[in-house]
Design a protein around this motif. Structure first.
Motif, PDB file in Angstrom:
ATOM      1  N   THR A   2       0.819  -1.202   0.000  1.00 51.77           N
ATOM      2  CA  THR A   2       0.000   0.000   0.000  1.00 51.77           C
ATOM      3  C   THR A   2       0.859   1.262   0.000  1.00 51.77           C
ATOM      4  OG1 THR A   2      -0.169  -0.047   2.409  1.00 51.77           O
ATOM      5  CG2 THR A   2      -1.944  -1.114   1.159  1.00 51.77           C
ATOM      6  N   PHE A   9      -4.374  -2.858  -6.048  1.00 49.83           N
ATOM      7  CA  PHE A   9      -4.302  -4.274  -5.725  1.00 49.83           C
ATOM      8  C   PHE A   9      -5.683  -4.757  -5.326  1.00 49.83           C
ATOM      9  CE2 PHE A   9      -3.270  -7.950  -3.036  1.00 49.83           C
ATOM     10  CZ  PHE A   9      -2.322  -8.579  -3.822  1.00 49.83           C
ATOM     11  N   GLU A  10      -6.126  -5.841  -5.935  1.00 44.69           N
ATOM     12  CA  GLU A  10      -7.422  -6.433  -5.612  1.00 44.69           C
ATOM     13  C   GLU A  10      -7.208  -7.643  -4.711  1.00 44.69           C
ATOM     14  OE1 GLU A  10     -10.347  -5.240  -6.481  1.00 44.69           O
ATOM     15  OE2 GLU A  10      -9.549  -3.628  -7.711  1.00 44.69           O
ATOM     16  N   TRP A  11      -8.211  -7.964  -3.904  1.00 40.55           N
ATOM     17  CA  TRP A  11      -8.086  -9.084  -2.977  1.00 40.55           C
ATOM     18  C   TRP A  11      -8.038 -10.440  -3.665  1.00 40.55           C
ATOM     19  CZ3 TRP A  11      -6.130  -8.075   1.416  1.00 40.55           C
ATOM     20  CH2 TRP A  11      -6.332  -6.844   1.995  1.00 40.55           C
ATOM     21  N   ASP A  12      -8.396 -10.500  -4.963  1.00 44.49           N
ATOM     22  CA  ASP A  12      -8.285 -11.769  -5.689  1.00 44.49           C
ATOM     23  C   ASP A  12      -6.855 -12.048  -6.136  1.00 44.49           C
ATOM     24  OD1 ASP A  12      -7.919 -10.008  -7.812  1.00 44.49           O
ATOM     25  OD2 ASP A  12      -9.538 -10.833  -9.032  1.00 44.49           O
ATOM     26  N   GLY A  13      -5.943 -11.133  -5.831  1.00 48.93           N
ATOM     27  CA  GLY A  13      -4.532 -11.327  -6.180  1.00 48.93           C
ATOM     28  C   GLY A  13      -4.088 -10.577  -7.418  1.00 48.93           C
ATOM     29  N   THR A  29      -0.974 -11.072 -11.635  1.00 49.85           N
ATOM     30  CA  THR A  29      -1.800 -11.862 -10.734  1.00 49.85           C
ATOM     31  C   THR A  29      -0.847 -12.626  -9.826  1.00 49.85           C
ATOM     32  OG1 THR A  29      -3.500 -12.100 -12.436  1.00 49.85           O
ATOM     33  CG2 THR A  29      -3.615 -13.592 -10.548  1.00 49.85           C
TER      34      THR A  29
END
Length: 96
Positions: A2, A9-13, A29
């Motif tokens: 961060t 950045f997404e929580w799915d990677g 990814t």
């Protein structure tokens, strides 16, 4: 991660880090097993040599957030060659 300005950045990677004015973009990814990173599918593009220089600097910043970039090994596709980050950057700059 961060602390890296402009990185989404997404929580799915998945992540995207770009600077259109600077002429570069990194998409990736991150795949993990719940405890550590297993591998990263990474794509980058640069519109100019300067953009490529900046993109390689940002790759160092990104991987520095995960550990020591000198210990990283990247597989260059499609020829499936392992490289360290320095060799990867050198080849990407010479492929204009």
């Amino acid at each position: 991660m961060t602390a890296l300005p402009g990185l989404f950045f997404e929580w799915d990677g998945s992540l995207t880090w770009a600077n259109q004015a600077g002429g570069w973009q990194i998409d990736a990814t991150v795949f993990d097993d719940g405890t550590q990173v297993q591998y990263v599918d990474l794509h980058g593009r640069a519109a100019t040599k300067e953009g490529c220089d900046l993109m390689n600097q940002r790759l160092n910043d990104l991987f520095d957030a995960w550990g020591d970039p000198a210990e990283l090994r990247l597989m260059r596709l499609p020829d499936r060659r392992w490289q360290d980050l320095q060799q990867f950057a050198k080849e990407s700059l010479s492929s204009d």
